[in-house]
Design a protein around this motif. Structure first.
Motif, mmCIF file in Angstrom:
data_model
loop_
_atom_site.group_PDB
_atom_site.id
_atom_site.type_symbol
_atom_site.label_atom_id
_atom_site.label_comp_id
_atom_site.label_asym_id
_atom_site.label_seq_id
_atom_site.Cartn_x
_atom_site.Cartn_y
_atom_site.Cartn_z
ATOM 1 N N HIS A 153 9.847 40.554 -1.363
ATOM 2 C CA HIS A 153 10.127 39.159 -1.706
ATOM 3 C C HIS A 153 11.588 39.065 -2.105
ATOM 4 N N GLN A 154 12.061 37.858 -2.319
ATOM 5 C CA GLN A 154 13.474 37.715 -2.693
ATOM 6 C C GLN A 154 13.739 38.388 -4.041
ATOM 7 N N ALA A 155 14.966 38.804 -4.246
ATOM 8 C CA ALA A 155 15.319 39.529 -5.468
ATOM 9 C C ALA A 155 14.964 38.688 -6.692
ATOM 10 N N GLN A 156 14.350 39.330 -7.667
ATOM 11 C CA GLN A 156 14.070 38.692 -8.954
ATOM 12 C C GLN A 156 14.851 39.473 -9.991
ATOM 13 N N LEU A 167 8.182 37.350 1.364
ATOM 14 C CA LEU A 167 6.942 36.736 0.882
ATOM 15 C C LEU A 167 7.281 35.725 -0.204
ATOM 16 N N SER A 168 6.587 34.604 -0.168
ATOM 17 C CA SER A 168 6.833 33.582 -1.175
ATOM 18 C C SER A 168 6.249 34.020 -2.518
ATOM 19 N N LEU A 169 6.965 33.715 -3.579
ATOM 20 C CA LEU A 169 6.483 34.062 -4.909
ATOM 21 C C LEU A 169 5.584 32.955 -5.463
ATOM 22 N N ASP A 170 5.573 31.806 -4.771
ATOM 23 C CA ASP A 170 4.796 30.663 -5.266
ATOM 24 C C ASP A 170 3.452 30.513 -4.574
ATOM 25 N N SER A 203 -2.392 31.700 -2.761
ATOM 26 C CA SER A 203 -3.606 31.900 -1.970
ATOM 27 C C SER A 203 -4.222 33.270 -2.233
ATOM 28 N N ALA A 204 -3.387 34.235 -2.546
ATOM 29 C CA ALA A 204 -3.877 35.571 -2.872
ATOM 30 C C ALA A 204 -2.776 36.281 -3.636
ATOM 31 N N PRO A 205 -3.121 37.301 -4.438
ATOM 32 C CA PRO A 205 -2.077 38.037 -5.149
ATOM 33 C C PRO A 205 -1.068 38.635 -4.159
ATOM 34 N N ILE A 206 0.170 38.753 -4.585
ATOM 35 C CA ILE A 206 1.233 39.141 -3.653
ATOM 36 C C ILE A 206 0.991 40.530 -3.045
ATOM 37 N N ARG A 207 0.374 41.422 -3.812
ATOM 38 C CA ARG A 207 0.116 42.761 -3.274
ATOM 39 C C ARG A 207 -0.838 42.701 -2.086
#
Lengths: 399, 237
Positions: free
Chosen positions: A206-209, A331-334, A337-341
């Motif tokens: 995902h984009q850098a956090q 991958l979108s952080l928002d 629909s399902a956990p990012i993993r």
């Protein structure tokens, strides 16, 4: 049935609020990819932590069964000398001379016959090192046709001041680390050792956090004295992310580096599984290290320790390719629909399915996951089973 | 019409190496002839000491490349701790040490390595003479089942797709690069191809030093190439 020439390892690791790998300005390393900038961990950083880790699966714990290693090496040298035209007796004499001079043992014991080839300490010589010794002994044999004179000539050669130091350097440079990660010598091409383990830079899916962490150091003594002062003001960068990692093990090259046999003969008909046994154990340990060892700066203040949440192992002989393209779009952080993993695993399996469809090159696959996910056509295992599976296919030469 | 082999080079990180001087590993925008030679030689299983085979392959290769995405560079910063007493063995019997006084080793060695981030490149290539081994078919097979893992410039730059990308019949390299399907988003495509393999309006010739002498291990000699821009359908100027 495929030959497990390449073992590909894909991982997902979660590291919250950590500074795993920084650039020369002290900031988290980054990677612009597709539509977003990510944070990144360099391959050097990953390899270093796998190399220096001290745990049950540490590379240092792979201590090689002493007698067998050195016996294998000297027997191999004797065999290669016969291929170069030496008689069995001369080849034996040369191997004994190498051993007597302390090449593979403490030396000075003057053992003969089978005995001379079957004892000794472990020295992990690779193909370039063995080639060198075989060539030198062959040259010396050209002018010394008697066993006794050949032994003496080899002894003299190894006693030379430079050569003695050279052999020491040869032993140091031929360890397990260079067998795995390679060694580059620009002045002498023939002494280089090709890496058998290729490691890509890991990056977030995902984009850098990134967060700027501002902190002060409170001076306890000044506080006791009634002052408010702090001893220093600092800031540092912390990044959080779900990282995709990718490693390829070139099994024939690993066997060549460890056993001194040509990589083309690794899986040939009649090749001995024993010759692949050490490589198999290295792969087994490596899987444990990749899954459980975390890279990281600021270990004391951020505790960046994570075990792989997902690990997919593929084996076969098609061109290795990473699944990085699955994350070309971040991958979108928002997306709730399902956990990012789970969404990340979904992307990986979709990428595999698309590649299999397009190229028809399905590989043998196994995976582990802490989430309720499935990988089509792949059996789910725990880490021990996964590492054992990889070890088994390398030994058997089939997957 | 001659047949051209196509390769797609894609990975999060790619390095088309230029002349590395001291601690700076610089890159250029297009793959060097020596890099493509090395990639193919690796696929074929050539050993690094087999310089004659490398030399012959390089002399037969005609390559051109098309950049299917914008170039974004990043510099990776590395540190390495070196020791004064590190010795390397040699095949001439005299171990090699490091130069420099003891103070030179009190700090880590700093290195800077440039990479392309997220670059997508199409390569079209041909062998002359075509009948000699390895043939283009041998190369295609080797790319799919390489002797070793393929990498794009540096060993950390592992491809994220199948490298072999099919065939294209075309009168020359430029024509091949111009007809292979384009990336999804229309962009102005930058191309580089050997001089004598077609011309584009507004292109220019430059001399490139990207041939390696595989025996001595250094780059030398110049070859003329053309560089130009070609608009994929849909580009509005």
């Amino acid at each position: 049935m495929q030959i497990p020439r390449f073992i590909q390892i894909h991982t997902l690791h979660t590291y919250p609020a950590a500074l795993l790998n920084r650039d020369d300005a002290g900031l988290a390393k980054r990677l612009p990819l597709g539509d977003a900038v990510r944070t990144r961990i360099s391959s050097q950083c990953l390899k270093r932590h796998w190399r220096v880790t001290e745990d049950a699966f540490a590379l240092a714990n792979l201590d090689v069964p002493m007698g067998i290693r050195s016996r294998g090496t000297l027997e191999l040298i004797a065999k290669r000398l016969q291929e170069n035209g030496l008689t069995a007796l001369l080849a034996q004499a040369a191997a004994e001379a190498l051993r007597d001079a302390g090449l593979l043992d403490k030396g000075g014991k003057d053992k003969k016959g089978e005995d001379a080839l079957k004892t000794g300490q472990a020295v992990l010589l690779g193909k370039p090192e063995i080639d060198y010794l075989v060539n030198r002994c062959t040259e010396l044999a050209a002018g010394n046709a008697e066993e006794k004179t050949l032994k003496a000539a080899i002894g003299e050669w190894l006693k030379g001041k430079d050569e003695k130091r050279n052999i020491e350097a040869l032993k140091h440079g031929s360890g397990l680390e260079s067998a795995l990660f390679g060694r580059m010598v620009t002045s002498d091409l023939l002494t280089s050792r090709d890496a058998a383990v290729y490691v890509a830079h890991a990056f977030t899916v995902h984009q850098a956090q990134v967060e700027n962490d501002y902190f002060t150091v409170v001076d306890d003594l000044l506080q006791d004295a009634g002052e408010l002062g702090s001893a220093g003001i600092f800031d540092t960068e912390l990044a959080s992310g779900l990282y995709y990692g990718y490693v390829v093990v070139d099994v024939p090259q690993l066997v060549q580096n460890l056993e001194g046999v040509d990589f083309k003969k690794c899986f040939a008909d009649g090749a001995s599984p024993e010759q692949r046994a050490l490589a198999a154990r290295v792969v087994q340990n490596l899987l444990h290290l990749i899954a459980t060892v975390s890279p990281g700066a600021k270990r004391g203040s951020t505790a960046p320790f994570d075990w792989a949440k997902f690990m997919l192992v593929e084996a076969g002989d098609w061109q290795p390719r990473s699944l990085a393209a699955a994350f070309h779009n971040a991958l979108s952080l928002d997306d709730n629909s399902a956990p990012i993993r789970q969404r990340a695993v979904g992307k990986l399996t979709a990428e595999i399915a698309a590649m299999d469809d397009a190229y028809g090159a399905p590989l043998a696959r196994r995976f582990l996951s802490v989430d309720p996910v499935s990988v089509p056509g792949a059996e789910r295992l725990n880490l021990t089973q996964l590492a054992d599976w990889a070890k088994g296919i390398v030994e058997q030469g089939a997957c | 019409m001659p047949r051209h082999l196509l390769m797609r080079l894609e990975a999060p990180l790619i390095a088309f190496g230029g002349e590395t001087i001291d601690k700076f590993g610089v890159i250029r925008d297009f793959p060097a002839l020596s890099m493509v030679t090395g990639l193919l030689a690796n696929a074929l299983g050539y050993g690094r000491e087999e310089s004659g085979l490398h030399e012959r392959l390089q002399s037969r290769l005609l390559i051109g490349a098309r950049l299917d995405s914008d170039v974004q560079r990043l510099t990776d910063f590395q540190t390495a701790q070196l020791g004064k007493d590190d010795l390397g063995w040699t095949t001439w019997g005299t171990p090699e040490g490091r130069r420099g006084g003891p103070d030179a080793y009190s700090s880590p060695h700093l290195r800077y390595r440039d990479y392309h981030a997220g670059l997508k490149v199409l390569v079209a290539l041909r062998l002359e003479p075509a009948a000699e081994t390895p043939t283009l078919d041998d190369l295609a097979q080797a790319l799919d089942r390489p002797a070793r893992p393929l990498f794009i410039g540096r060993k950390t730059c592992l491809p994220s797709r199948r490298v072999f990308a099919g065939w294209q019949d075309a009168t020359n390299i430029l024509e091949a690069l111009k007809v292979v399907p384009f990336p999804d988003s229309p962009i102005r495509l930058r191309l580089q191809w050997p001089d004598g393999e077609g011309v584009l309006p507004g292109d220019h010739v430059l001399d490139l030093c990207d041939e390696r002498n595989w025996t001595s291990g250094v780059h030398g000699g110049w070859r003329p190439v053309r560089e130009g821009v070609f608009d994929a359908p849909g580009v509005t100027t």
